[in-house]
Design a protein around this motif. Structure first.
Motif, PDB file in Angstrom:
ATOM      1  N   ASP A  93      -3.283  -1.381   6.576  1.00  0.00           N
ATOM      2  CA  ASP A  93      -3.749  -0.211   5.800  1.00  0.00           C
ATOM      3  C   ASP A  93      -4.067   0.965   6.706  1.00  0.00           C
ATOM      4  O   ASP A  93      -3.791   2.121   6.395  1.00  0.00           O
ATOM      5  CB  ASP A  93      -5.016  -0.582   5.025  1.00  0.00           C
ATOM      6  N   GLU A  94      -4.670   0.670   7.852  1.00  0.00           N
ATOM      7  CA  GLU A  94      -5.191   1.728   8.694  1.00  0.00           C
ATOM      8  C   GLU A  94      -4.171   2.213   9.737  1.00  0.00           C
ATOM      9  O   GLU A  94      -4.432   3.192  10.426  1.00  0.00           O
ATOM     10  CB  GLU A  94      -6.461   1.230   9.403  1.00  0.00           C
ATOM     11  N   HIS A  95      -3.058   1.526   9.907  1.00  0.00           N
ATOM     12  CA  HIS A  95      -2.034   1.978  10.843  1.00  0.00           C
ATOM     13  C   HIS A  95      -0.841   2.527  10.075  1.00  0.00           C
ATOM     14  O   HIS A  95       0.083   1.797   9.724  1.00  0.00           O
ATOM     15  CB  HIS A  95      -1.607   0.820  11.767  1.00  0.00           C
ATOM     16  N   LEU A  96      -0.897   3.800   9.759  1.00  0.00           N
ATOM     17  CA  LEU A  96       0.093   4.433   8.879  1.00  0.00           C
ATOM     18  C   LEU A  96       1.470   4.533   9.531  1.00  0.00           C
ATOM     19  O   LEU A  96       2.466   4.767   8.870  1.00  0.00           O
ATOM     20  CB  LEU A  96      -0.392   5.825   8.483  1.00  0.00           C
ATOM     21  N   ASP A  97       1.460   4.333  10.826  1.00  0.00           N
ATOM     22  CA  ASP A  97       2.756   4.410  11.505  1.00  0.00           C
ATOM     23  C   ASP A  97       3.619   3.196  11.216  1.00  0.00           C
ATOM     24  O   ASP A  97       4.820   3.198  11.465  1.00  0.00           O
ATOM     25  CB  ASP A  97       2.572   4.593  13.017  1.00  0.00           C
ATOM     26  N   ILE A  98       3.054   2.121  10.670  1.00  0.00           N
ATOM     27  CA  ILE A  98       3.862   0.938  10.306  1.00  0.00           C
ATOM     28  C   ILE A  98       4.206   1.015   8.819  1.00  0.00           C
ATOM     29  O   ILE A  98       5.364   0.943   8.443  1.00  0.00           O
ATOM     30  CB  ILE A  98       3.115  -0.369  10.618  1.00  0.00           C
ATOM     31  N   LEU A  99       3.102   1.091   8.015  1.00  0.00           N
ATOM     32  CA  LEU A  99       3.307   1.129   6.567  1.00  0.00           C
ATOM     33  C   LEU A  99       2.653   2.396   5.998  1.00  0.00           C
ATOM     34  O   LEU A  99       1.574   2.776   6.447  1.00  0.00           O
ATOM     35  CB  LEU A  99       2.687  -0.104   5.909  1.00  0.00           C
ATOM     36  N   GLY A 100       3.306   2.944   5.010  1.00  0.00           N
ATOM     37  CA  GLY A 100       2.730   4.092   4.313  1.00  0.00           C
ATOM     38  C   GLY A 100       2.555   3.722   2.862  1.00  0.00           C
ATOM     39  O   GLY A 100       3.521   3.386   2.176  1.00  0.00           O
ATOM     40  N   ILE A 101       1.283   3.700   2.405  1.00  0.00           N
ATOM     41  CA  ILE A 101       0.997   3.259   1.042  1.00  0.00           C
ATOM     42  C   ILE A 101       0.552   4.500   0.252  1.00  0.00           C
ATOM     43  O   ILE A 101      -0.430   5.164   0.610  1.00  0.00           O
ATOM     44  CB  ILE A 101      -0.091   2.177   1.010  1.00  0.00           C
ATOM     45  N   THR A 102       1.265   4.741  -0.818  1.00  0.00           N
ATOM     46  CA  THR A 102       0.957   5.925  -1.653  1.00  0.00           C
ATOM     47  C   THR A 102       0.832   5.459  -3.094  1.00  0.00           C
ATOM     48  O   THR A 102       1.634   4.648  -3.587  1.00  0.00           O
ATOM     49  CB  THR A 102       2.100   6.966  -1.568  1.00  0.00           C
ATOM     50  N   LYS A 103      -0.236   5.934  -3.719  1.00  0.00           N
ATOM     51  CA  LYS A 103      -0.445   5.568  -5.112  1.00  0.00           C
ATOM     52  C   LYS A 103       0.363   6.529  -5.981  1.00  0.00           C
ATOM     53  O   LYS A 103       0.127   7.751  -5.955  1.00  0.00           O
ATOM     54  CB  LYS A 103      -1.934   5.669  -5.457  1.00  0.00           C
ATOM     55  N   ILE A 104       1.295   5.987  -6.763  1.00  0.00           N
ATOM     56  CA  ILE A 104       2.152   6.832  -7.592  1.00  0.00           C
ATOM     57  C   ILE A 104       1.444   7.135  -8.907  1.00  0.00           C
ATOM     58  O   ILE A 104       1.263   8.271  -9.289  1.00  0.00           O
ATOM     59  CB  ILE A 104       3.517   6.139  -7.840  1.00  0.00           C
TER      60      ILE A 104
END
Lengths: 162, 503
Positions: A93-104
C-alpha cells in the motif's frame, strides 16, 4: 542511602545551574508520517515474533499434546500468517512505485502494477482479504479455550467426585 | 486492473464483526476458567491475552467498520482526520498483545514452580499430618509400653521375696523394697530408710569398704556372705550381690543390690551338721557302751557277791561298797549313752502331755529350792494325748526344767508352754527362762555328749545329749534359742496322732 553532604551540595548546585541557566536546544525530534507506518510494521513484526515464540514454547512444553492448547497453537500460527499478510499489504500500500491503488467508485478499485506482473496484483487482492486469516485464528483461540474449560471442568468434577 | 471491492468490503465488515464477537466470547470463556480457579496463574495470563486481543479486535475492527462506512458515506476527510488515532490505537494494541504473549514462557515457568511448591506443600502437609497422627499413636504406644514396663518392674521390686536395695557409693540407701524393710526389721509404711547408710546395718561396717572396692573395680560384686544387724539388734546372715548402674535422675553412679536372707538355710545347714555329728557320736557311744556295759555287769555282780560274805563293819566291806557305787555310776552313764544313741528300749503309751508336765513340775518343786522362781504354764487345751514313753519324756522335761532353774539362779521366771505348730500340727513344748542365756559359741555344742559348762562334779554333760536322743527316738526335734543375758528357750516338737504314720 544517605547522601554525603559534599556530594549532595554538588548535585543540588548542578541541578540549580541546569534549571536557571538553560538554553533552548533541539532536544525533541520531529516525527514525520513514515514513522507511523514503521511503528505499525514493527508492531506487526513484534506481534508475529510473540506468536512465533508462543508456538515455540507450546511445542517445547509439550502442551500441544493437549487439544485445547493445540487449538491455541493453531491460532498462533494463523496470527503469524495474518501478520505476514497484513505487513505485506501495508508494504505494498505504501510503496506506490510497485502498485498503484485507485478507488474508482464505491464498489471498484483500480490496481496498477508498474512491473507488469499480474500475479502481484492478484496476490495483493487476496492479501487484502486478511480477515480470512485472523478470524479463523480467533476461532481457534475460542475453541482452544472452550476445550480447556471443558477439560478443566471435567477434571474438577472428577476431583470433586473422588 | 480494475477489480470489485465488494469481497474486500464484505470480508472486512463481516470479519471485523466476527473478530469482536469471538474475542468477547473468548474473554467470557477465560472468565469462566478464572472463576473455577482464581489462583491459577495461567488462567490469569490467558485472561490478559484475551483482554488485549479484545481491545485489539475492538480497536481494529471498529476502525475498519468505521472506515468503510465513512468512505461509503463520502466522509473521507473525516476518516482521514480520525485515521491516525485508529491506526495508533491499533498499533498500540498489537504491541500489547505481543508483549503479553511474550511472557508466556516466564508465566508458565512461574506457574510450574507454583504448582511444584504447592504440591510440595500439600505433600509436606500430608506427611506432617500422617507423621503427627503416627507420632501421637507412637507416643501413646510408647507411653503405654513404658507404663506397663514400669508397672512390671515396680511389681518385681515390690513383690520380690529378696531385698532389693539401691544405694549410693557412699552407702546412702536411696530405695528399698518391702522385703528389704522386713529383713531389716522395719515397717515400710512407717519407717524411713532414705538417707540411712548401709553400714548401719552391717555387723562388720568395714566389710562395706571391700564391697565398694569390688564394685568399683569389677563394676559388680557377687555372693558375698555378710551378717546383717536388724533395727532390733538381731543378726541375720545374708548373701549380697550387686552391680553399678547410672542413676538416670542424678547422673551419678548408684549400686543395685540384691540381698538374700540365708539365715534359715544356714540354720538348717548347721542343724543338719549337728544332727550328723550327733549321729556319729551316738554310733560311737553305742558301741563303747555296749562293750563297757557287760564288763560293768560282771564287776557289779562279783562285787555284790563279795559283799554278801563280808562283815558290814569291816574296811573290806566299805571298799567293796565304793566299787559298787562307782560301777553303778558307770552303768548309769552307759544307760545314758545308750539313750542318747537311741539304742535303749522305749515303752510308748498314749498320754496327756500336760499331765506329764505337771508331774515333772511337782517332782522338781519337791527336789529343788525354787521358792523365788516363778513357773508359769501356758497349755494349749486342743492338744490331744500322744504316743510317748512317759519315763523318757519326763527325763527330758526334768532335764530342761532343771537346766532352766540353774540358768535363772535363785530368782527368775520360767514358762512352760504347749502348742500345735502350723502347718505340721506337731506338738511344741517350750521351756523358756529369763536366765543368763548361752554364749553363741556354746550353742553348737550344747547337745554333744559330755559337754558341760558346769564345774567338774556338778554334771556329766549327758543331760541334753540324752534328751536329744530321746526326742529323736520319738520322731521329734529339739531346738535351742538363746541370747546371752536375755534367756533361753528350748523347743521340743513331737509328732501327734495326726502326724504319725498309721503303722
Amino acid at each position: 542511602m544517605k547522601l554525603n553532604p559534599s556530594r549532595g551540595s554538588v548535585f543540588t548546585g548542578a541541578l540549580m545551574a541546569f534549571i536557571l541557566f538553560a538554553d533552548p536546544v533541539m532536544a525533541t525530534q520531529t516525527h514525520g508520517q513514515p514513522e507511523g507506518l514503521y511503528v505499525h510494521q514493527m508492531a506487526h513484526i513484534f506481534f508475529l515474533i510473540s506468536m512465533g515464540s508462543l508456538d515455540f514454547w507450546l511445542r517445547q512444553r509439550n502442551l500441544t499434546e493437549q487439544r485445547g492448547w493445540k487449538y491455541i497453537q493453531f491460532s498462533a500460527v494463523l496470527f503469524i500468517f495474518w501478520n505476514i499478510d497484513a505487513a505485506a499489504v501495508h508494504f505494498l500500500d505504501e510503496h506506490l512505485d510497485i502498485l498503484g491503488i485507485t478507488k474508482i467508485d464505491l464498489w471498484h478499485i483500480k490496481i496498477e502494477n508498474s512491473q507488469g506482473h499480474d500475479s502481484i496484483t492478484i496476490l495483493y487482492y487476496l492479501m487484502k482479504l486478511d480477515h480470512l486469516l485472523c478470524v479463523p485464528a480467533m476461532f481457534f483461540l475460542y475453541f482452544g479455550l472452550k476445550t480447556i474449560l471443558k477439560t478443566t471442568g471435567n477434571a474438577a468434577g472428577d476431583k470433586t467426585q473422588s | 486492473m480494475i477489480v470489485s471491492s465488494i469481497p474486500i468490503l464484505f470480508i472486512d465488515l463481516v470479519g471485523s464483526f466476527l473478530m469482536i464477537v469471538l474475542s468477547f466470547l473468548s474473554l467470557k470463556l477465560v472468565f469462566k476458567l478464572r472463576k473455577q480457579d482464581r489462583d491459577n496463574l495461567i488462567w490469569t495470563y490467558l485472561w490478559w491475552i484475551c483482554v488485549a486481543l479484545s481491545c485489539f479486535a475492538v480497536s481494529r475492527s471498529a476502525g475498519h467498520i468505521l472506515k468503510n462506512f465513512l468512505l461509503m458515506a463520502g466522509q473521507k476527510p473525516f476518516w482521514d482526520a480520525i485515521r491516525p488515532f485508529s491506526g495508533a490505537i491499533n498499533t498500540f494494541m498489537f504491541i500489547v498483545v505481543g508483549a503479553v504473549t511474550m511472557f508466556f514462557e516466564r508465566i508458565w515457568k512461574v506457574y510450574q514452580l507454583i504448582l511444584k511448591d504447592r504440591q510440595a506443600l500439600q505433600s509436606a502437609h500430608k506427611e506432617m499430618l500422617f507423621l503427627n497422627q503416627n507420632l501421637e499413636d507412637l507416643v501413646e504406644e510408647r507411653t503405654n509400653a513404658l507404663a506397663a514396663s514400669e508397672h512390671k518392674y515396680r511389681k518385681i521390686f515390690e513383690v520380690s521375696k529378696d531385698m532389693i536395695m539401691v544405694a549410693a557409693k557412699d552407702g546412702t540407701i536411696v530405695n528399698l523394697n518391702p522385703s528389704g524393710y522386713n529383713l531389716l526389721g522395719m515397717n515400710s509404711e512407717e519407717d524411713q530408710i532414705e538417707n540411712r547408710n548401709v553400714r548401719d546395718f552391717l555387723a562388720d561396717a568395714g566389710s562395706w569398704s571391700s564391697i565398694i572396692a569390688s564394685v568399683e573395680s569389677e563394676r559388680s560384686v557377687e555372693n558375698v556372705e555378710l551378717d546383717l544387724v536388724t533395727v532390733d539388734g538381731t543378726r541375720r546372715r545374708i548373701l549380697l550381690g550387686g552391680s553399678m548402674a547410672d542413676d538416670v535422675d542424678n547422673e551419678e553412679e548408684i549400686i543395685h543390690f540384691l540381698v538374700k536372707d540365708i539365715e534359715k538355710r544356714k540354720v538348717m545347714e548347721e542343724q543338719l551338721a549337728q544332727a550328723d555329728k550327733l549321729a556319729s557320736i551316738g554310733e560311737l557311744s553305742s558301741g563303747v557302751a555296749h562293750e563297757i556295759n557287760n564288763p560293768l555287769g560282771v564287776i557289779l555282780g562279783y562285787t555284790q557277791l563279795l559283799l554278801r560274805g563280808e562283815n558290814s563293819a569291816s574296811e573290806r566291806y566299805s571298799d567293796l561298797k565304793t566299787i559298787e557305787k562307782h560301777v553303778r555310776n558307770c552303768k548309769a552313764i552307759v544307760e545314758d549313752l545308750l539313750s542318747f544313741s537311741r539304742k535303749s528300749e522305749t515303752d510308748k503309751q498314749m498320754l496327756d502331755i500336760h499331765q506329764v508336765i505337771d508331774e515333772v513340775l511337782i517332782f522338781v518343786q519337791h527336789h529343788s529350792h525354787i521358792e523365788h522362781i516363778t513357773i508359769e504354764k501356758d497349755y494349749n487345751p486342743t492338744v490331744h494325748p500322744l504316743l510317748i514313753d512317759e519315763k523318757k519324756i519326763k527325763q527330758v522335761l526334768i532335764n530342761l526344767v532343771v537346766n532352766a532353774i540353774h540358768a535363772v539362779g535363785e530368782k527368775g521366771y520360767i514358762q512352760i508352754s504347749t502348742d500345735l505348730s502350723e502347718p505340721t500340727n506337731e506338738l511344741m513344748v517350750k521351756v523358756k527362762d529369763d536366765g543368763h542365756g548361752i554364749e553363741p559359741k556354746y550353742l553348737k555344742k550344747i547337745f554333744d555328749p559330755f559337754f558341760t559348762t558346769k564345774s567338774t562334779g556338778e554334771g556329766t554333760g549327758l543331760g541334753l545329749s540324752v534328751s536329744y536322743g530321746i526326742i529323736k527316738n520319738h520322731g521329734g526335734h529339739i531346738y535351742v534359742e538363746s541370747k546371752p543375758g536375755a534367756g533361753t528357750t528350748f523347743t521340743v516338737t513331737l509328732p501327734t496322732a495326726l502326724t504319725l504314720p498309721e503303722n
